[in-house]
Design an enzyme around this catalytic site. Structure first.
Site: not given
Ligand code: PAF
Length: 282
Positions: A34-35, A146-147, A151, A174, A183
């Site tokens: 996902g990242h 979107q996960k 946020q 993803v 996750s």
């Molecule tokens: O989604 C995350 O991993 C965190 O909440 C973030 C946006 C990096 C802030 O620490």
């Protein structure tokens, strides 16, 4: 790829060419596919891309085990390098919150619902750290998954309310082949829990089918269907099942407009969340 915890170095790199567009991918490390998708998109849509790795203590409750949060720095740096990231900011808590630090950023109305109800103060920590990252990097575009649906809603409101000069881009969740959302917490599931975990996505998909295919507009009926599927799953404990406005995050009676279907489930000790967003439901 430059890796630094020095804010001045970030600024120098960022402003070496003031005409260059910059993408920002804020993370807490423990990277997964996902990242990687956020990083790849930031690289492809901007002249330069910066990622950050910082396990932000202010978004964890005192009862959360901050020290147990997975830390996989070398793997994360290799992943960012392979994605083509130019710059990685890896600050320590002391750099982000030096002695005497005392400023908060509070987004009213939507931070105490859904996840916020069960994790009081969590989004205040997120808005605090993301504000700092936005000010340090001053990106053209910032990328979030979107996960973590709530946020993204909170951060979009913050960007609008505080006139941050950037585009906030929300990238699709993803998923593993069986539907489980990627996750960093999935690694904690036992084999049986992992086998049962796709029920989160299956329940969301069932809810979306009820709304889109079967024309159900009674939100409580949809919530009931989600609850039933989770409650039938071994070891799964439903924390919440929500059918809410995708804008205000208020629970709906009648389904209409932009809809966020979301849930949180505990599988053994591991807390998982997932969601689906439906646009323009008539
Ligand atoms: O989604 C995350 O991993 C965190 O909440 C973030 C946006 C990096 C802030 O620490």
């Amino acid at each position: 790829m430059l890796v630094t915890n020095n804010i001045d170095e970030i600024r120098q790199a960022r402003w070496a060419d003031p005409t260059a567009s910059w993408g920002l991918v804020p993370t807490m490390g423990a990277l997964h596919a996902g990242h990687l998708s956020l990083a790849e998109r930031a690289v492809s849509e901007n002249d330069k891309a910066c990622a950050t790795i910082f396990v932000n203590p202010t978004q964890f409750a005192p009862t959360d085990d901050l020290d147990k949060y997975p830390r996989t720095l070398q793997h994360d740096l290799d992943t960012f390098e392979s994605a083509g990231i130019d710059l990685v900011f890896t600050p320590t808590p002391d750099i982000m919150y030096p002695a005497g630090f005392g400023t908060r950023v509070l987004v009213d109305g939507i931070t105490d619902k859904l996840e916020g109800e069960y994790r009081p103060g969590h989004f205040d920590g997120v808005t605090q750290v993301v504000t700092k990252l936005f000010n340090i990097v001053q990106p053209t575009r910032a990328y979030f998954g979107q996960k973590d649906a709530q946020q993204t809603v909170v951060l979009k409101k913050m960007v609008r309310d505080l006139n941050f000069n950037l585009d906030l881009i929300v990238c699709p969740t993803v998923r593993e082949a069986d539907g489980l959302a990627m996750s960093s917490r999935n690694r904690y599931l036992t084999m049986t829990q992992r086998a049962n975990a796709p029920v989160l996505h299956a329940a969301l998909q069932r809810a979306a089918d009820m709304i889109v295919e079967e024309g159900v507009r009674n939100a409580e009926k949809v919530r009931q269907a989600i609850r039933k599927m989770i409650n039938q799953t071994p070891e799964a404990k439903l924390i919440y099942a929500s059918v809410a406005s995708g804008v205000t995050l208020d629970e709906l009676e009648k389904i209409h407009g932009e809809i966020l279907i979301s849930l949180a489930v505990r599988l053994g000790e591991t807390r998982l969340i997932d969601n689906l967003m439906l646009k323009d439901v008539e």
